[in-house]
Motif scaffolding. Sequence first.
Motif, PDB file in Angstrom:
ATOM      1  N   PRO A   1     -57.049  57.480  -9.335  1.00 45.41           N
ATOM      2  CA  PRO A   1     -55.987  58.392  -8.930  1.00 45.41           C
ATOM      3  C   PRO A   1     -55.129  58.838 -10.107  1.00 45.41           C
ATOM      4  N   ARG A   2     -54.918  57.933 -11.037  1.00 40.69           N
ATOM      5  CA  ARG A   2     -54.084  58.289 -12.177  1.00 40.69           C
ATOM      6  C   ARG A   2     -54.784  59.309 -13.067  1.00 40.69           C
TER       7      ARG A   2
ATOM      8  N   ALA B   1     -54.583  62.624 -11.461  1.00 43.32           N
ATOM      9  CA  ALA B   1     -53.263  63.218 -11.606  1.00 43.32           C
ATOM     10  C   ALA B   1     -53.080  63.777 -13.005  1.00 43.32           C
TER      11      ALA B   1
ATOM     12  N   GLU C   1     -50.573  68.359  -5.527  1.00 39.28           N
ATOM     13  CA  GLU C   1     -49.810  67.220  -6.007  1.00 39.28           C
ATOM     14  C   GLU C   1     -48.863  66.684  -4.938  1.00 39.28           C
TER      15      GLU C   1
ATOM     16  N   LYS D   1     -51.661  65.114   0.143  1.00 39.01           N
ATOM     17  CA  LYS D   1     -51.782  63.733   0.578  1.00 39.01           C
ATOM     18  C   LYS D   1     -51.684  63.637   2.102  1.00 39.01           C
TER      19      LYS D   1
ATOM     20  N   THR E   1     -46.545  55.885   3.410  1.00 33.71           N
ATOM     21  CA  THR E   1     -47.285  57.139   3.332  1.00 33.71           C
ATOM     22  C   THR E   1     -48.459  57.033   4.302  1.00 33.71           C
TER      23      THR E   1
ATOM     24  N   GLY F   1     -51.522  57.382   3.765  1.00 36.85           N
ATOM     25  CA  GLY F   1     -52.601  56.605   3.149  1.00 36.85           C
ATOM     26  C   GLY F   1     -52.346  55.119   3.290  1.00 36.85           C
ATOM     27  N   GLU F   2     -51.102  54.711   3.052  1.00 38.09           N
ATOM     28  CA  GLU F   2     -50.758  53.300   3.194  1.00 38.09           C
ATOM     29  C   GLU F   2     -50.953  52.851   4.635  1.00 38.09           C
TER      30      GLU F   2
ATOM     31  N   VAL G   1     -54.703  52.229   5.340  1.00 37.93           N
ATOM     32  CA  VAL G   1     -55.222  50.992   4.753  1.00 37.93           C
ATOM     33  C   VAL G   1     -54.745  49.793   5.542  1.00 37.93           C
TER      34      VAL G   1
END
Lengths: 479, 750
Positions: B19-20, B23, B64, B68, B714, B716-717, B720
Amino acid sequence: MNPWIPQLTRREWLRVGGATVVGHSLLPTLRPHNVMAAETVKPRATAETCIFIDLMGGPSQLDTFDIKEGAWTPEDFDVQTTKQGTRMPVGLLPKLSERIDQYAIVRSMNFFENAHVRGTYYLQAGRIQSPARLGEIPSVGSVVAYESLANRKDDHFLPPFVSMNMDPFQLVGSGLLGATSSPLLVGQTQTIGNRLRAMDTSLPLLVSDAERPEFERRRDLLQRLRQEWHGGGEQTPRIFQDIDDYYHSAWRIMEDSRAADVFAIPAADHDRYGASGVGDACAVARNLVSADAGTRFIFIAQDGWDLHGNAYEGNDFFVDGKLVKGGWNQYQMCWDLDAALATLLDDLAQSKDPSGRPLLEKTLVVVMGEFGRLGGPLDGLKGRGHNEHAGVAVLAGAGVQGGVVLGATDALGGKVDTHGWHKDRPVYPEDILATIYSSLGIDWTKEILATPSGRPFQYVENTSPRGTIDFGEISELFG
Amino acid sequence: MAMGSAVVGMNRVSMFHQPRQFASQLTSRWVALLCIATAPAVLGQEPERSPSEDASPAAALFQEHCAKCHGKDGHGAGQPQRNLVDRKWHHGAEVTEIEATIGAGVAETEMPAWRDQLSPETVTLLAHYLLSLEAKKHGATTTPRGPQATRLTNLASANLSTATLPLPPDRNLIDEYIFGRLRKENIPHAGLCSDADFFRRIHLDLTGRLPDAAEVRTFLADQDATKRDKLIDKLLGIQYSAEPVPADYQAPWQVGEPFVSKWRYFFEDLFRNYDECSLDTSAFRNYLVGFLKSNIPYDVLVRDMLSATAVNSTSSGAAGFLVRQAAFVITHEDKCDQNNVYITRNFLGINLHCISCHDGSDHLDQINLWLSQKKRVEFWRQSAFLGDVHILRPGGQPYYVLVEGRRKDPRPDAPNQLGMAGFEFGPFTDPAQTDYRLDLLTYLRTPRDPKADVFPAFILDGAKPRDGLNPRHEFARMVTESQQFAKVAVNLIWAQFMTVGIVDPPLDWDLARQDPDHPPPAPWELQPSHPHLLDALADDFRKQHFNLRHLMRTICRSNAYHLSSQTPAGYEDRFDRLYSRKLVRRLWAQEIVDAILKATTVSVTEKDFSMNSKGPTRDVLVGHNIDLSRFLDTFGQSNRDTKEADTQSISLLQSATMLNSTMIKSKVLASTTGSRVAQLLTDYPPATWWEEDGRVARQILEELFLTTLSRLPTPGEVNVLLEHMRQHQQVGLEDVHWSLLNQLEFILNR
C-alpha cells in the motif's frame, strides 16, 4: 544547533550504527560517529563474550578468595591448602577450592569509592560518577554492545547486552550510545529475600509453545489490519513506519523458538547451579553463550555481600512476609556463588562450539564487587566495614591462566602490600576494564569525541580521582 | 535486540509494503502530470480510459481520498449507499451541494468532514470529478464552459499538495510568528487536523487520558463552530469565553481531576518528588495539587518554594523542593550547590553542573558560549544566597527540617557540631555573612578557595541582595522577576504540547545565543527557532500573572496546534523545528498505562491507583507490582532520582511489551472480570452478532474503536475484523481488542 558537533539525522544514525533496531529516539539527536583510537595498544582478542558477575555490596576478600586466618576465623571455614598451594576456605567455597586451577585471583585490588551506589556505578561505567555526565556515560556492557554491532550476523537473534537480576535504578544504561546498545533486563532485583527464589525469566519477547497458536493468529490479524489503516499513505508521519519496523524485529525474535529455550532453566540445571538467583542467572548465561546468537556482554548481579553485622552468625530476613531466621551470612552468600560459578566454569569448559573448541576458551568470566572489606577481626557489630584499599577479582576463561594469584595483602587482609604485576601499583577497576576490552578485541584507548556534553568519552578514562594513572591490561593473567 | 538491517528488510512481510508503494507512485505520478493536465482531462473526458486508470489530478485525488470507501470506480465497493454513480444524489446533485457534502461529511455515517484536510479548491475539483464519473457512466458529457472551465483549468495546473492549500488564518500571537515564518520562507505545511484527531489530541495533551466513546460521538456530531475552543476551556477548568484571555475559572473543587493529575505528575517528575529512604512525598504532592487546582501564579509557586522553611517537611509542602534536592548530600556547602544547580536548571534553564567544579573556559568553549565565559566563583556566589539554609534529617525520620541559621562558632576549624545545637537562628540579613564557606573540604570534592569573594550575587547579572533583606528571599525575587524565568516556563510548557521546544532541549539554554539583534559570532547560530515568539509568549505570560492555564489555552487555541501531523509533499526533517505540521509525540509511560486501563476498563491493581487522583506514582510501584513497574520502565518512566523521564525513545522491547506482556494480554480476556470484552459479550452475546447483516458485530467494533483509538473504523478495517470475529467468535473478539491496542497510533499522540 551546536555547530561544533557534527549533526546526524536519525536515519543517518541508524545507518552509522549498523542499522540495528533495538530502539532510538524520536527526534534527531546527536550520536557518536567519530571514534578515535591512539592505536598504541594491541587488543588480545581472546574472547567473544564476557560474563561479569557483580558481587554487589562488596564481598569480604579475607573471607573468600584472599583468606586470612586469625583468631576470628570460624573452624568450619575449613581452610586448606589446595593442590596449587593456595589457601582456600573449603567450608565456604567447596567446589571452587577444588577448581583452583581454572581461574586466576587478583589480590591487589584498590578502588576509588567506598559507598555502594557510587561504587556500583564505578564498576559498571569504569569511572567516577559525574553529575554533569550521568545521561551520556554508557556502561561497559553498552560499549561492548556498540562495538559488536558491526559484526552482527543474520542469525544473531539475541541482543548484544543482557543484564540479569540488576536493580533497574542502579543500572547504568547505554548513555550516548542510544537504545541500540542498551541492555535487555532479565530477572528480578536480588534482595536478600529474592535470593532463594527462582529467577523470573519471563520476557515479553518469549513465546511458549502453548502460546504459539494465539501468537500467530494475532500477528496475522494485526498485519492484515495495519494494511487497512488509512493513515494518509505517503503523508503518514515517519514514526509510524519506524514503530512498525520494531514490531517486525520483535516478531523476528518471538518467531524463533530458540529464544525461549535460551531463557528456560531446566529443573536439573536449577539444582546443579545451586538453586539460587545467581545460579539461575549463570545457567542462562551459559545458554546465551552456547546459543552464539550475538550476545557479547552478560552482566549478573549477586546482591547481599554488604555484611556489616553478624557476618558469620547470620541475619534474619523476610521472604513474602515470612521470617527466615539467620539465613543471611557469609556462608550462604559464598555457597550460592560457589555452586553457580563452579557449575558455570564446568559447563563452559565441557561444551564445545561447532569447531570443537570449548566455550570457556572464548568466554571471559570476571567476578568482583564494588570494593572490599576491612581486615582483621570482625568489628563491634560482628561484621566488616567498607574498604577501598583492598579487595579481590576473579577471572577465568579466554586465555586467562588458571591458578595464577596476583598480589597480596598484609597479615590482616585489609591493605595491599604486594602488587604482583608489571605496573607495580594496585590493580584498579579500570585495569580490569582494560583487560576485558583487550580480551574482547576492543582497543581500550579509543575515545568518542562527539558527545552531548562535548567532553570526549574515553573507553578507559586515565584521569582517576587520584590523578592521572596509566591504566592498562593485566597481561600477567594470560599464559 | 539488535539485528542487521538486511534481516529486518528480508523479514518484513512484503504485502505490508504494497500500500505504501502504491501511495508513493500515485503521488509522484500525480505531481508530474499536474502541469500538463487540462480541464477536460480533469473531468475525465477521455472515453477510452476507465476511471481508475485516469491520471488526472482529480482522479488521483479521488483514488487517494475517496476510493477506499466508494470503490475505485465510484460504484460503492459493494455498499449501495456509497455508490456515487447511481444518479441518487441523496444530499444534493448541484456542484455546490456536493462540495458541501464533501466538506461537512454525513452525520451518522462513516463519511468524514473533509474540510479540515482538503482545501476548498480540492473539494471543488473532487465535486466536478464525481459529476464527470456519473456522466461518463451514463454516457453524458458535462464539460463545463465559461469562467468555471477556466477556474478548473487553473486549479488543475497548480500544485495542490502545497501551494493551493492555504495556511489557516492566524488566530493569536503564536500563529503570527509560526505561520509568518512558514509564509515568508514558503515552507510546505500540513492542513488542519480532523475533529476526531483533535479530540484525542487535546484530551491526551491536557489530561493524559483517552476520552469516552460517547464523548467522541457527541463531539463529532456537534455543529458548533466554537466546539474546539469550548472543549479546551472545559478540560482546563475555565468557564468558556471567546476572549483570548479567559474571564473566569472554575472553583478549585470543580477543576477536572485528569488535568490536575497529569500536570501534578509532570511537576513531580520535574521537581523529583521521590521517597528517598522513606522520605514523605505526600506533602509536596498535595502542595502541587493545590497549586494546579487553585491556578496559583507560577512565579508565586516558585517564590514560595525557594523561600520555604519547615520544622517538619511532612507538614510543609513548599519545603518539598529544597528538601528533595539536598537528599543524600552531606556537607552544607554541597546542599547549597545542589539546590543552586536544580533551581537554575528548572527555573532559568541553565545547566550549572559543569561550572560547579571548574570555570567554563577551556571546558565549555565548544558547548555553551555563555557558560564558557562563566567562572566557578560565580557559581559559588549564587550558592551563597542559600548559605543560611540548613536542611537536616533527624535520624530515621521520614521528614526534614529546613531552617535558616548560622554556625555559632564561625572559625574555619571549629568542631563540626551535628544537629541544631551548633547553630543560632534568627533573621539573618547580612549577605556578607552567610554561612556558605569556601575554606572547608567537602565530601568527595576538591578543596575550595578560601580567598575568593563569595558574597551572594545573581549569576545572570551579578545583582546583589538589597541591604537588610533576607538574601534567599532576594534570590527568589531575582529568579522570578527575570525575563529568563518567564521564557523558560513558556518554552517548557510549549515543548509538552508542540513536542519540540523553541529552545530544545527545553532546559539547556545558551544565553549568548538568544538575541537575534546580537547574533553570536560564527559559526555559532541562534539557539531558539522563533526567538521573537519566545519573548512575546513570555511577555504575555508575565502580563497575565504567570497564569499557567492561560498559557496552555493560548497554545491550544493557536491554529499551529491544530495542524495535522501529516507530512506534506516536499517535507524535510528540518521543518520539524518550524512547526509546519503537528509533531507526533509518543505518550508518556504513565499515559500509556492509563490509556490501556481506559480502553480495557481493567485496573492494574486491586487498589486501582492509576485511575484515581493519585495516579501511578513510582513510590507505590517499586517492589509492589512487577508487571506494571517493568512496563513503565520500558516506556521510560523517571525514577525521580538519577533518571529523567524518557518520552522520546521507541524500542523493540516496547513493541514486544505491547504484543506480549501480561499488562496487555490479561486485559483483553473475556475471563478477566470487568474487562471491556467481557462487558461487550454480556451486552451482545455472539449469537446476536450476525443478525441484520452483522449490525451488532459492527456496533461492537465501533465501540471498541471509539474507546481505544477515539475514531471510527475504516470500511477496510471493519472487513478484516468482522471476518476474524466470524471465524473465531469470542476468542476473535479478544484478538480484535488486542489488535487495536497494538495499532501503531495507540501509543502516539498525533
